[in-house]
Design a protein around this motif. Structure first.
Motif, PDB file in Angstrom:
ATOM      1  N   LEU A   1      -5.519   6.367   1.850  1.00 20.02           N
ATOM      2  CA  LEU A   1      -6.032   5.193   2.565  1.00 20.02           C
ATOM      3  C   LEU A   1      -7.542   5.068   2.404  1.00 20.02           C
ATOM      4  O   LEU A   1      -8.082   3.959   2.325  1.00 20.02           O
ATOM      5  CB  LEU A   1      -5.643   5.260   4.045  1.00 20.02           C
TER       6      LEU A   1
ATOM      7  N   GLN B   1       7.663   0.177  12.183  1.00 19.24           N
ATOM      8  CA  GLN B   1       7.654  -1.246  11.886  1.00 19.24           C
ATOM      9  C   GLN B   1       8.921  -1.909  12.421  1.00 19.24           C
ATOM     10  O   GLN B   1       8.887  -3.023  12.943  1.00 19.24           O
ATOM     11  CB  GLN B   1       7.561  -1.477  10.375  1.00 19.24           C
TER      12      GLN B   1
ATOM     13  N   PRO C   1      -2.747   6.387  10.052  1.00 17.69           N
ATOM     14  CA  PRO C   1      -1.438   7.037  10.021  1.00 17.69           C
ATOM     15  C   PRO C   1      -1.385   8.091   8.930  1.00 17.69           C
ATOM     16  O   PRO C   1      -1.919   7.912   7.831  1.00 17.69           O
ATOM     17  CB  PRO C   1      -0.473   5.882   9.741  1.00 17.69           C
TER      18      PRO C   1
ATOM     19  N   HIS D   1       0.827  -1.209   0.000  1.00 14.34           N
ATOM     20  CA  HIS D   1       0.000   0.000   0.000  1.00 14.34           C
ATOM     21  C   HIS D   1       0.867   1.269   0.000  1.00 14.34           C
ATOM     22  O   HIS D   1       0.591   2.234  -0.716  1.00 14.34           O
ATOM     23  CB  HIS D   1      -0.923  -0.016   1.222  1.00 14.34           C
ATOM     24  N   VAL D   2       1.914   1.237   0.813  1.00 16.86           N
ATOM     25  CA  VAL D   2       2.783   2.408   0.900  1.00 16.86           C
ATOM     26  C   VAL D   2       3.506   2.635  -0.424  1.00 16.86           C
ATOM     27  O   VAL D   2       3.636   3.772  -0.887  1.00 16.86           O
ATOM     28  CB  VAL D   2       3.787   2.228   2.061  1.00 16.86           C
TER      29      VAL D   2
ATOM     30  N   PRO E   1       3.633   7.768   5.844  1.00 21.76           N
ATOM     31  CA  PRO E   1       4.136   6.416   5.582  1.00 21.76           C
ATOM     32  C   PRO E   1       5.564   6.192   6.074  1.00 21.76           C
ATOM     33  O   PRO E   1       5.937   5.074   6.436  1.00 21.76           O
ATOM     34  CB  PRO E   1       4.053   6.299   4.059  1.00 21.76           C
TER      35      PRO E   1
ATOM     36  N   PRO F   1      -5.690  -3.550   6.784  1.00 23.55           N
ATOM     37  CA  PRO F   1      -5.978  -3.502   8.223  1.00 23.55           C
ATOM     38  C   PRO F   1      -6.948  -2.378   8.554  1.00 23.55           C
ATOM     39  O   PRO F   1      -6.975  -1.348   7.872  1.00 23.55           O
ATOM     40  CB  PRO F   1      -4.605  -3.247   8.853  1.00 23.55           C
TER      41      PRO F   1
ATOM     42  N   LEU G   1      -7.565   0.593  10.248  1.00 24.17           N
ATOM     43  CA  LEU G   1      -6.670   1.566  10.863  1.00 24.17           C
ATOM     44  C   LEU G   1      -7.407   2.561  11.752  1.00 24.17           C
ATOM     45  O   LEU G   1      -6.814   3.510  12.248  1.00 24.17           O
ATOM     46  CB  LEU G   1      -5.896   2.314   9.774  1.00 24.17           C
TER      47      LEU G   1
ATOM     48  N   VAL H   1       5.453   5.087   9.590  1.00 20.09           N
ATOM     49  CA  VAL H   1       5.010   3.692   9.693  1.00 20.09           C
ATOM     50  C   VAL H   1       6.202   2.754   9.499  1.00 20.09           C
ATOM     51  O   VAL H   1       6.379   1.780  10.233  1.00 20.09           O
ATOM     52  CB  VAL H   1       3.922   3.388   8.644  1.00 20.09           C
ATOM     53  N   ALA H   2       7.042   3.070   8.526  1.00 21.54           N
ATOM     54  CA  ALA H   2       8.204   2.219   8.258  1.00 21.54           C
ATOM     55  C   ALA H   2       9.161   2.210   9.443  1.00 21.54           C
ATOM     56  O   ALA H   2       9.694   1.164   9.820  1.00 21.54           O
ATOM     57  CB  ALA H   2       8.913   2.701   6.997  1.00 21.54           C
TER      58      ALA H   2
ATOM     59  N   PHE I   1      -1.699  11.035   2.513  1.00 23.09           N
ATOM     60  CA  PHE I   1      -1.676   9.595   2.806  1.00 23.09           C
ATOM     61  C   PHE I   1      -3.010   9.143   3.384  1.00 23.09           C
ATOM     62  O   PHE I   1      -3.506   8.064   3.070  1.00 23.09           O
ATOM     63  CB  PHE I   1      -0.541   9.283   3.776  1.00 23.09           C
TER      64      PHE I   1
ATOM     65  N   LEU J   1       0.579   7.069  15.654  1.00 22.15           N
ATOM     66  CA  LEU J   1       0.636   6.661  14.248  1.00 22.15           C
ATOM     67  C   LEU J   1      -0.255   7.534  13.386  1.00 22.15           C
ATOM     68  O   LEU J   1      -1.257   8.004  13.827  1.00 22.15           O
ATOM     69  CB  LEU J   1       0.210   5.189  14.123  1.00 22.15           C
TER      70      LEU J   1
ATOM     71  N   ILE K   1       6.413   5.010  21.816  1.00 23.81           N
ATOM     72  CA  ILE K   1       5.388   4.868  20.770  1.00 23.81           C
ATOM     73  C   ILE K   1       4.070   4.462  21.396  1.00 23.81           C
ATOM     74  O   ILE K   1       4.006   3.513  22.183  1.00 23.81           O
ATOM     75  CB  ILE K   1       5.794   3.811  19.727  1.00 23.81           C
ATOM     76  N   LYS K   2       3.027   5.178  21.028  1.00 20.67           N
ATOM     77  CA  LYS K   2       1.667   4.809  21.420  1.00 20.67           C
ATOM     78  C   LYS K   2       0.819   4.777  20.167  1.00 20.67           C
ATOM     79  O   LYS K   2       1.192   5.333  19.135  1.00 20.67           O
ATOM     80  CB  LYS K   2       1.090   5.806  22.427  1.00 20.67           C
ATOM     81  N   GLY K   3      -0.320   4.129  20.294  1.00 14.43           N
ATOM     82  CA  GLY K   3      -1.193   3.984  19.127  1.00 14.43           C
ATOM     83  C   GLY K   3      -1.547   5.302  18.491  1.00 14.43           C
ATOM     84  O   GLY K   3      -1.566   5.451  17.279  1.00 14.43           O
TER      85      GLY K   3
END
Lengths: 261, 266
Positions: free
Chosen positions: A151, A193, A183, A131-132, A186, A176, A178, A189-190, A147, A261, A256-258
């Motif tokens: 999405l 990850q 997010p 997707h990215v 992108p 997914p 989201l 996100v990388a 972005f 993103l 990092i927290k949800g």
């Protein structure tokens, strides 16, 4: 010749003695309903169902039933071959979609989309890019889209792709959920990850795969338990609970927290 | 199990094995009721969902690329069946952890095996463990007899606390609750019911308005997709109920639920 070892699989006996047509008659009589049931889950149009059924039959009979012989050589003879058969059906159906009559279905789906979604469909479903990657390609070709907006378009494209059955969606990873605040970057996100992968690395491989299959791929816990040899789905839940707690702690240590993103 | 004890009241919170599927979306009215009233569990569910969202996000970076390391059909089937020896399973797990393509095949095989038309034929995938002896009786008896049987088989309703307590007595398996479809709905492709703690097997029966059995399935899941072979007509009454297998191998049955749908199934 590999000797089929199945007890109770009547087609195995004539296959062993080289009577291929008798073996086929018995096999197709035994599994016709299962094959159609699986195909109808993947495609809904009657012509497509019959096309895929023909491809499945051809694939099973190809090279003097080499697939069935390999199955006989490698599948646990104490177990039914239905699981192996659905894997074969799924793979042959995808082959049909990518390379044979199904391509017209893909083309028809794409043609009905607005231009931006056509491009997304081409990158994600036909070229099977991430997707990215699809987003970056769109931007490089001059598309002015954020972005988050991408999405949304991607979600709509996925919805279109499942019209007429689920087979087209089988070509790609599921999108997914989201949430309401997807997010926005992108690149972030990388980076994250890598941190999530490092957090997962602290788990035993089996537990890591349980998390991947149950949480990310949304496979039913009962099936994850069976595949990994856990006593029941409850074991999956408990392992996932501990894993999520460990991952979360590690991510918090990394800041990092949800909502980041 | 986590327990919180006060002088006045001992509260037993849901166990992880209940909270995890609930946090990930499994319908569970009892747990939902408890979580809504319990700040500690509500926060725990939020934490689980946050971690889940974090884990799922990188999927947008994945591609399904075939490599020479990809698993063949037999290996994937044996893995899905849990039939691999430990020494054979280890490298398969390592591969699946890095290969979205093979994981997609595993996921798809698992999904296909529980499709109604496939599960009924596959046998081994979702074994029909019990109930065959009774099935000859259920078909001719129809809805009225089924309702009578429910009264016999359904455990007596005890006035117990329903605020989400886990670990009920072993002998009082509660009945699952049909969630959808109920009453008048637009479409009816799936039957969904609530989960029951400690229950690994549910039995679902669908009847037409005349009480004839149209379809039945046994599953470990809390939903079932109607197979294409079940032809329902719009604007006609249908009934269904779901039973949970108790630890004494009896069945705790829900009420019969009536529904109609307005849009013909595609």
């Amino acid at each position: 010749m590999v000797v089929p070892r199945y007890m109770g699989e009547s087609w195995a006996v004539p296959l062993e003695r080289g009577d291929l047509e008798s073996a086929w008659d018995l096999f197709i009589e035994r599994y016709r309903r299962l094959i159609f049931g699986a195909i109808r889950h993947l495609v809904t149009d009657h012509d497509d169902v019959m096309d895929v059924f023909a491809v499945v039959c051809e694939g099973l009979r190809k090279d003097d039933f080499s697939r069935l012989r390999r199955c006989a050589a490698t599948i646990d003879p104490a177990r039914p071959i239905s699981t192996w058969l659905v894997v074969v059906i799924r793979n042959l159906a995808i082959d049909w979609l990518r390379h044979r009559g199904g391509r017209r279905r893909v083309s028809a789906l794409a043609a009905a989309l607005p231009p931006l979604r056509q491009q997304i469909f081409q990158y994600v479903f036909v070229e099977q890019r991430s997707h990215v990657e699809a987003y970056e390609l769109l931007r490089s070709k001059g598309a002015h889209v954020s972005f988050r907006a991408f999405l949304k378009e991607l979600t709509a494209t996925y919805q279109t792709a499942t019209v007429g059955g689920r087979l087209v969606a089988e070509l790609v990873s599921p999108l997914p959920d989201l949430g309401p605040d997807p997010p926005g970057d992108p690149a972030a996100v990388a980076e994250q990850q890598a941190i999530i992968a490092a957090a997962l690395e602290t788990l035993p491989p089996g537990d890591r795969l349980a998390v991947q299959l149950y949480v990310v791929d949304e496979m039913p816990a009962e099936q994850v338990a069976r595949a990994l040899g856990y006593p029941s789905a409850k074991t999956v839940y408990n392992r996932v609970y501990r894993a999520l707690a460990a991952i979360r702690a590690r991510l918090e240590r990394a800041g990092i927290k949800g909502k980041d993103l | 199990m986590r327990k919180t004890t006060t002088r006045a009241l001992r509260v037993t919170h849901p166990t992880p094995e209940t909270l995890v599927p609930f946090a990930l979306g499994a319908p569970d009215p009892a747990t939902a009721q408890h979580v809504a009233a319990c700040p500690a569990c509500s926060a725990e569910v939020d934490r689980l969902r946050e971690a889940t969202a974090l884990l799922r996000t990188p999927a947008i970076l994945e591609t399904q690329v075939e490599t020479t390391q990809c698993l063949d059909e037999s290996t994937i089937a044996n893995f899905v069946e849990g039939a691999l020896a430990p020494e054979a399973q280890a490298p398969v797990i390592e591969h699946l952890l890095t290969c979205a393509r093979c994981r997609a095949t595993v996921r798809s095989a698992g999904r296909l095996l529980v499709v109604g038309g496939v599960a009924m034929e596959a046998g081994g995938a979702t074994p029909l463990r019990r109930g065959r002896r009774w099935s000859r009786w259920w078909v001719p008896l129809g809805v009225a007899a089924a309702a009578t049987a429910i009264l016999v088989l359904r455990p007596r309703s005890e006035p117990h606390d329903t605020s989400g307590l886990r670990e009920p007595p072993l002998t009082s398996t509660e009945a699952p609750s049909p969630i959808a479809p109920r009453a008048s709905v637009a479409s009816a492709d799936r039957l969904v019911w609530s989960s029951v703690p400690k229950v690994d097997l549910y039995r679902v029966r669908l009847y037409d308005g005349g009480g004839s059995l149209l379809w039945k399935i046994e599953t470990a899941d809390t939903s079932a997709t109607l197979p294409d072979s079940v032809l329902l007509s719009p604007n006609r009454p249908y009934f269904w109920r779901v039973e949970a297998q108790t630890e004494s191998n009896r069945w705790a049955a829900s009420d019969l639920v009536e529904f109609r749908f307005t849009v013909r199934r595609q």
